[in-house]
Design a protein around this motif. Structure first.
Motif, PDB file in Angstrom:
ATOM      1  N   LEU A   1       0.843  -1.198   0.000  1.00 60.78           N
ATOM      2  CA  LEU A   1       0.000   0.000   0.000  1.00 60.78           C
ATOM      3  C   LEU A   1       0.877   1.247   0.000  1.00 60.78           C
ATOM      4  O   LEU A   1       1.911   1.287   0.675  1.00 60.78           O
ATOM      5  CB  LEU A   1      -0.891   0.020   1.241  1.00 60.78           C
ATOM      6  N   ILE A   2       0.463   2.253  -0.755  1.00 62.05           N
ATOM      7  CA  ILE A   2       1.197   3.520  -0.812  1.00 62.05           C
ATOM      8  C   ILE A   2       0.283   4.644  -0.347  1.00 62.05           C
ATOM      9  O   ILE A   2      -0.853   4.764  -0.812  1.00 62.05           O
ATOM     10  CB  ILE A   2       1.678   3.822  -2.249  1.00 62.05           C
ATOM     11  N   ASP A   3       0.797   5.469   0.574  1.00 68.16           N
ATOM     12  CA  ASP A   3       0.065   6.659   1.001  1.00 68.16           C
ATOM     13  C   ASP A   3       1.072   7.772   1.258  1.00 68.16           C
ATOM     14  O   ASP A   3       2.281   7.530   1.312  1.00 68.16           O
ATOM     15  CB  ASP A   3      -0.763   6.366   2.250  1.00 68.16           C
ATOM     16  N   ASP A   4       0.572   8.990   1.418  1.00 63.14           N
ATOM     17  CA  ASP A   4       1.488  10.113   1.601  1.00 63.14           C
ATOM     18  C   ASP A   4       1.963  10.251   3.046  1.00 63.14           C
ATOM     19  O   ASP A   4       3.158  10.432   3.295  1.00 63.14           O
ATOM     20  CB  ASP A   4       0.857  11.420   1.104  1.00 63.14           C
ATOM     21  N   ILE A   5       1.053  10.148   4.021  1.00 66.83           N
ATOM     22  CA  ILE A   5       1.408  10.368   5.422  1.00 66.83           C
ATOM     23  C   ILE A   5       0.819   9.264   6.296  1.00 66.83           C
ATOM     24  O   ILE A   5      -0.347   8.894   6.148  1.00 66.83           O
ATOM     25  CB  ILE A   5       0.882  11.726   5.928  1.00 66.83           C
ATOM     26  N   TYR A   6       1.617   8.726   7.209  1.00 69.74           N
ATOM     27  CA  TYR A   6       1.128   7.824   8.236  1.00 69.74           C
ATOM     28  C   TYR A   6       0.886   8.666   9.490  1.00 69.74           C
ATOM     29  O   TYR A   6       1.811   9.258  10.041  1.00 69.74           O
ATOM     30  CB  TYR A   6       2.171   6.737   8.524  1.00 69.74           C
ATOM     31  N   THR A   7      -0.365   8.710   9.930  1.00 69.42           N
ATOM     32  CA  THR A   7      -0.708   9.478  11.127  1.00 69.42           C
ATOM     33  C   THR A   7      -1.083   8.519  12.252  1.00 69.42           C
ATOM     34  O   THR A   7      -0.265   8.191  13.098  1.00 69.42           O
ATOM     35  CB  THR A   7      -1.850  10.469  10.838  1.00 69.42           C
ATOM     36  N   THR A   8      -2.301   8.027  12.257  1.00 72.69           N
ATOM     37  CA  THR A   8      -2.719   7.062  13.276  1.00 72.69           C
ATOM     38  C   THR A   8      -2.605   5.622  12.786  1.00 72.69           C
ATOM     39  O   THR A   8      -2.637   4.690  13.590  1.00 72.69           O
ATOM     40  CB  THR A   8      -4.180   7.308  13.681  1.00 72.69           C
ATOM     41  N   GLY A   9      -2.520   5.439  11.485  1.00 75.57           N
ATOM     42  CA  GLY A   9      -2.508   4.100  10.914  1.00 75.57           C
ATOM     43  C   GLY A   9      -3.876   3.606  10.508  1.00 75.57           C
ATOM     44  O   GLY A   9      -4.008   2.573   9.848  1.00 75.57           O
ATOM     45  N   ALA A  10      -4.941   4.331  10.874  1.00 73.33           N
ATOM     46  CA  ALA A  10      -6.305   3.862  10.631  1.00 73.33           C
ATOM     47  C   ALA A  10      -6.580   3.636   9.145  1.00 73.33           C
ATOM     48  O   ALA A  10      -7.175   2.620   8.758  1.00 73.33           O
ATOM     49  CB  ALA A  10      -7.301   4.865  11.210  1.00 73.33           C
ATOM     50  N   THR A  11      -6.155   4.569   8.297  1.00 74.89           N
ATOM     51  CA  THR A  11      -6.418   4.437   6.861  1.00 74.89           C
ATOM     52  C   THR A  11      -5.785   3.166   6.307  1.00 74.89           C
ATOM     53  O   THR A  11      -6.436   2.382   5.594  1.00 74.89           O
ATOM     54  CB  THR A  11      -5.873   5.661   6.097  1.00 74.89           C
ATOM     55  N   LEU A  12      -4.541   2.928   6.640  1.00 75.96           N
ATOM     56  CA  LEU A  12      -3.823   1.769   6.111  1.00 75.96           C
ATOM     57  C   LEU A  12      -4.362   0.456   6.682  1.00 75.96           C
ATOM     58  O   LEU A  12      -4.486  -0.540   5.964  1.00 75.96           O
ATOM     59  CB  LEU A  12      -2.331   1.911   6.409  1.00 75.96           C
ATOM     60  N   TYR A  13      -4.692   0.439   7.964  1.00 82.47           N
ATOM     61  CA  TYR A  13      -5.241  -0.788   8.552  1.00 82.47           C
ATOM     62  C   TYR A  13      -6.617  -1.115   7.970  1.00 82.47           C
ATOM     63  O   TYR A  13      -6.941  -2.285   7.716  1.00 82.47           O
ATOM     64  CB  TYR A  13      -5.319  -0.668  10.076  1.00 82.47           C
ATOM     65  N   LYS A  14      -7.431  -0.104   7.747  1.00 84.55           N
ATOM     66  CA  LYS A  14      -8.753  -0.345   7.169  1.00 84.55           C
ATOM     67  C   LYS A  14      -8.640  -0.857   5.737  1.00 84.55           C
ATOM     68  O   LYS A  14      -9.376  -1.757   5.319  1.00 84.55           O
ATOM     69  CB  LYS A  14      -9.585   0.934   7.223  1.00 84.55           C
ATOM     70  N   ALA A  15      -7.715  -0.292   4.976  1.00 80.96           N
ATOM     71  CA  ALA A  15      -7.488  -0.776   3.615  1.00 80.96           C
ATOM     72  C   ALA A  15      -6.971  -2.212   3.637  1.00 80.96           C
ATOM     73  O   ALA A  15      -7.409  -3.065   2.843  1.00 80.96           O
ATOM     74  CB  ALA A  15      -6.495   0.138   2.890  1.00 80.96           C
ATOM     75  N   SER A  16      -6.068  -2.504   4.559  1.00 82.06           N
ATOM     76  CA  SER A  16      -5.508  -3.849   4.664  1.00 82.06           C
ATOM     77  C   SER A  16      -6.580  -4.875   4.998  1.00 82.06           C
ATOM     78  O   SER A  16      -6.579  -5.994   4.461  1.00 82.06           O
ATOM     79  CB  SER A  16      -4.416  -3.874   5.745  1.00 82.06           C
ATOM     80  N   LYS A  17      -7.501  -4.498   5.885  1.00 84.28           N
ATOM     81  CA  LYS A  17      -8.553  -5.441   6.286  1.00 84.28           C
ATOM     82  C   LYS A  17      -9.443  -5.810   5.103  1.00 84.28           C
ATOM     83  O   LYS A  17      -9.776  -6.993   4.915  1.00 84.28           O
ATOM     84  CB  LYS A  17      -9.390  -4.830   7.411  1.00 84.28           C
ATOM     85  N   VAL A  18      -9.795  -4.828   4.285  1.00 85.49           N
ATOM     86  CA  VAL A  18     -10.617  -5.109   3.100  1.00 85.49           C
ATOM     87  C   VAL A  18      -9.851  -6.004   2.133  1.00 85.49           C
ATOM     88  O   VAL A  18     -10.412  -6.944   1.551  1.00 85.49           O
ATOM     89  CB  VAL A  18     -11.037  -3.793   2.415  1.00 85.49           C
ATOM     90  N   LEU A  19      -8.568  -5.742   1.953  1.00 86.00           N
ATOM     91  CA  LEU A  19      -7.754  -6.564   1.051  1.00 86.00           C
ATOM     92  C   LEU A  19      -7.608  -7.986   1.583  1.00 86.00           C
ATOM     93  O   LEU A  19      -7.686  -8.963   0.813  1.00 86.00           O
ATOM     94  CB  LEU A  19      -6.374  -5.922   0.855  1.00 86.00           C
ATOM     95  N   LYS A  20      -7.411  -8.128   2.894  1.00 85.56           N
ATOM     96  CA  LYS A  20      -7.310  -9.461   3.500  1.00 85.56           C
ATOM     97  C   LYS A  20      -8.602 -10.240   3.296  1.00 85.56           C
ATOM     98  O   LYS A  20      -8.588 -11.445   3.002  1.00 85.56           O
ATOM     99  CB  LYS A  20      -7.011  -9.334   4.992  1.00 85.56           C
TER     100      LYS A  20
END
Length: 233
Positions: A199-218
């Motif tokens: 996954l590529i994003d511009d800023i890691y803040t809380t991690g919520a965006t990346l974890y939510k995307a990961s869960k859908v992909l999983k």
């Protein structure tokens, strides 16, 4: 000599003749680079946050306390790790403002060399790259997706199996609000076949965006999921 992409001052780096023949890539001048804080070890093994700048009370062995909380949530195991290139300091806030919100797309190659180096160091075995998507409304507003732009600098196929549900900007929400909100839906023509994805994003803040995307992909067949972000707040 080239002009700095950010301040438009003279870029004083010396280039070899072979670099000249294949085209010199623009970047930042030495003065601007000195304003950047590149993340170095030791860092949290999960989110890549620098442990040098963190009080010991917020460190749990070799991970930060935020990641320790993620490990005890329903998102445990969804994402193997994130690595970020830069601290989100004052210089990067201004850089991101110009690039992301004012549409200064010419800034994109500013950290290309370092960005690709981070990829080869940690993620060269990934099958393909998935940029975090914008909603149609946000894409129209900005004119481009900054995560897609950053992904385009890397030597892997880009695929887009996620669609973004339009919500209020994430930067305006606290961590609890981000956790409760559904952000993505799966819109690929097929299930993923246990592929290793980045996954590529511009800023890691809380991690919520990346974890939510990961869960859908999983939930749709992805294998190992990692993330790479330009900056870590």
């Amino acid at each position: 000599m080239n002009a700095c992409l950010y301040c438009e001052g003279v870029h004083t780096s010396q280039f070899t003749f072979s670099q000249f023949l294949r085209g010199v890539e623009n970047g930042l001048c030495e003065l601007c680079l000195k304003k950047c804080l590149f993340i170095k070890e030791p860092y949290c093994l999960l989110c890549g946050r620098s442990l040098l700048r963190l009080s010991s009370q917020f460190i749990d062995h070799d991970i930060c306390k935020d990641c320790a909380i993620w490990k005890t949530s329903s998102y445990e195991g969804m994402m193997t790790k994130n690595r970020s290139l830069l601290h989100y300091n004052d210089f990067m806030k201004e850089w991101m403002k110009r690039f992301k919100f004012q549409g200064d797309y010419a800034l994109l190659p500013s950290f290309k060399k370092e960005w690709r180096s981070l990829f080869y160091q940690h993620f060269k075995t990934c099958s393909f790259i998935i940029p975090i998507p914008l909603s149609e409304e946000r894409h129209f507003e900005r004119g481009f997706n900054q995560s897609e732009a950053l992904a385009s600098l890397l030597p892997r196929q880009i695929v887009s199996p996620l669609s973004r549900i339009h919500t209020e900007k994430q930067s305006k929400k606290n961590k609890q609000e981000r956790l409760q909100e559904e952000l993505f839906s799966f819109s690929f023509s097929r299930k993923l076949n246990n592929e290793e994805v980045l996954l590529i994003d511009d800023i890691y803040t809380t991690g919520a965006t990346l974890y939510k995307a990961s869960k859908v992909l999983k939930q749709n067949g992805a294998g190992l999921i990692s993330a790479m972000t330009l900056a870590r707040s």
